[in-house]
Scaffold this active site. Structure first.
Site, PDB file in Angstrom:
ATOM      1  N   ASP A 190       0.857  -1.171   0.000  1.00  0.00           N
ATOM      2  CA  ASP A 190       0.000   0.000   0.000  1.00  0.00           C
ATOM      3  C   ASP A 190       0.905   1.236   0.000  1.00  0.00           C
ATOM      4  O   ASP A 190       2.099   1.148   0.310  1.00  0.00           O
ATOM      5  CB  ASP A 190      -0.891  -0.048   1.246  1.00  0.00           C
ATOM      6  CG  ASP A 190      -1.756   1.180   1.383  1.00  0.00           C
ATOM      7  OD1 ASP A 190      -2.370   1.585   0.384  1.00  0.00           O
ATOM      8  OD2 ASP A 190      -1.814   1.739   2.496  1.00  0.00           O
ATOM      9  N   ASP A 208      -0.232   5.097   0.999  1.00  0.00           N
ATOM     10  CA  ASP A 208      -0.504   6.024   2.105  1.00  0.00           C
ATOM     11  C   ASP A 208      -0.764   5.247   3.388  1.00  0.00           C
ATOM     12  O   ASP A 208      -1.623   4.357   3.438  1.00  0.00           O
ATOM     13  CB  ASP A 208      -1.724   6.888   1.776  1.00  0.00           C
ATOM     14  CG  ASP A 208      -1.539   7.670   0.476  1.00  0.00           C
ATOM     15  OD1 ASP A 208      -0.415   7.674  -0.056  1.00  0.00           O
ATOM     16  OD2 ASP A 208      -2.526   8.248  -0.014  1.00  0.00           O
TER      17      ASP A 208
END
Length: 399
Positions: free
Chosen positions: A9, A11
């Site tokens: 991922d 953020d």
């Protein structure tokens, strides 16, 4: 053959999740994230970033803004010798307001689309790969494709978001990567199997953009301490009137010949040095005679035995570092009392281990390696030259 990889991922995992990060100014790396990605690179574990970017659909920023943020992250990673092998993002959201992006998407996590795209592009076996992220959607993605989830407790999850109790939770990406590497038994000194290009390009412009980024990443892997050692070796050799020999095969032969030009004529211009630089790759009559009578593996060794003296320097340029004539020349050089500098790529081969100073470029693309070697050859010449120019004249001198 398919291999394990890591899907990250963005953020809340690599950079801080401050809400719709759509500009370079808002990028803030989480502690240890850059080093963690570098550790995966060094262990040869492919890294893909798979990120939902609903800010596009919601009108907070555009596609080019997302790409600019990723280019900025790439540049910062390159400074640490790290890189992301593949960037994938989903700009769609069913509650969006921007025409064309306001829809559901197979790519939006926890949908499996981006994971399957990463698997195809990087030749990954998702059943032995990991998904690392801070949201339930990341865990859902791992479940959807049969990968192994690792949850980062960054505090970015929305209130009430459930976290599967059967999922390993860690405080940060560095801890997650340590788990991945301990599970794979990966060796940090292995060649990263990043590969370039990873897919066919239809646009020369896009290819040029990605090639230049690949070259920047490769240059960032060069050990500056070894570069310093090579520069000092050359400068002191020129100061004491020792000879410097260079050799290479194919494209590396052209770099060896170019080295004779730039370290011979270039370094001498405007300095008090009278450099003696000889390329062993340039005389086809001598090379073909030795190859014909003794074998191609002896073409550089035989010349060194005639020309070299103790205290001289041999510079070898070899992308693989495994060419028999290069290895034989280095062994001969050590026997004759020469210092050696090796410019290598790929895994470095025996040349990397034999060198007194090893300038190793971590890449498995011949063009990228040779371009990086050319850069290193030039910067060594220019560093030596500027070292012998009066400080007040350096800025006014054309290099």
């Amino acid at each position: 053959m398919s291999r394990p990889g890591v899907l990250l991922d963005r953020d809340g995992t690599i950079i801080a999740d401050d809400g719709y990060v759509g500009s370079v100014e808002r990028v803030r790396f989480l502690d240890g994230a850059v080093e963690a990605i570098a550790a995966l690179n060094a262990a040869g574990v492919p890294v893909a970033v798979v990120t939902n970017q609903a800010g596009v659909a919601r009108g907070h920023f555009g596609m080019t803004d997302v790409e600019a943020v990723h280019a900025h992250i790439d540049a910062e990673l390159a400074r640490a010798g790290a890189w992301v092998d593949l960037w994938l993002f989903c700009p769609y959201h069913p509650e969006g307001i921007v025409t064309g992006f306001a829809r559901a998407s197979w790519d939006r996590k926890p949908g499996p689309g981006m994971a399957y795209a990463a698997a195809e592009a990087l030749d990954l076996d998702l059943s032995v790969s990991w998904v690392v992220g801070d949201r339930p959607s990341d865990i859902g993605l791992a479940r959807a494709v049969g990968a192994r989830p690792i949850h980062i407790a960054s505090g970015a999850a929305a209130p009430g978001d459930p976290v599967d109790p059967g999922v390993t939770t860690v405080p940060d990406l560095a801890t997650a990567v340590a788990l991945v590497l301990s599970d794979t038994g990966a060796r940090p000194d292995r060649l990263p199997t990043s590969g370039f290009p990873r897919a066919r390009y239809e646009s020369a412009g896009f290819f040029a953009h990605d090639y230049s980024e690949e070259l920047a990443r490769a240059l960032a892997t060069v050990d500056l301490g070894e570069l310093e050692r090579a520069a000092k070796t050359l400068l002191t050799a020129y100061e004491r009137d020792a000879a410097v020999f260079a050799c290479g095969n194919g494209g590396s032969a052209s770099i060896a010949n170019h080295l004779q030009c730039d370290h011979g004529k270039g370094v001498r211009t405007g300095t008090d040095l009278r450099t003696r630089v000889i390329s062993l790759s340039t005389n086809i009559e001598v090379i073909s005679a030795i190859a014909n009578d003794m074998g191609y593996e002896s073409v550089f060794r035989f010349q060194l035995e005639s020309l070299a003296r103790p205290g001289d320097v041999l510079v070898v340029i070899s992308s693989s570092g495994r060419s028999p004539n290069i290895v034989e020349a280095m062994e001969c050089a050590h026997a004759l009392g020469l210092q050696t500098i090796a410019l290598t790529g790929f895994e470095g081969g025996p040349a990397r281990e034999l060198a007194s100073a090893s300038i190793h470029v971590r890449s498995d693309n011949y063009g990228v390696v040779e371009d990086a070697h050319q850069v290193c050859m030039h910067l060594l010449a220019q560093y030596v030259r500027q070292s012998r120019i009066a400080p007040d004249l350096v800025a006014s001198t054309v290099f």
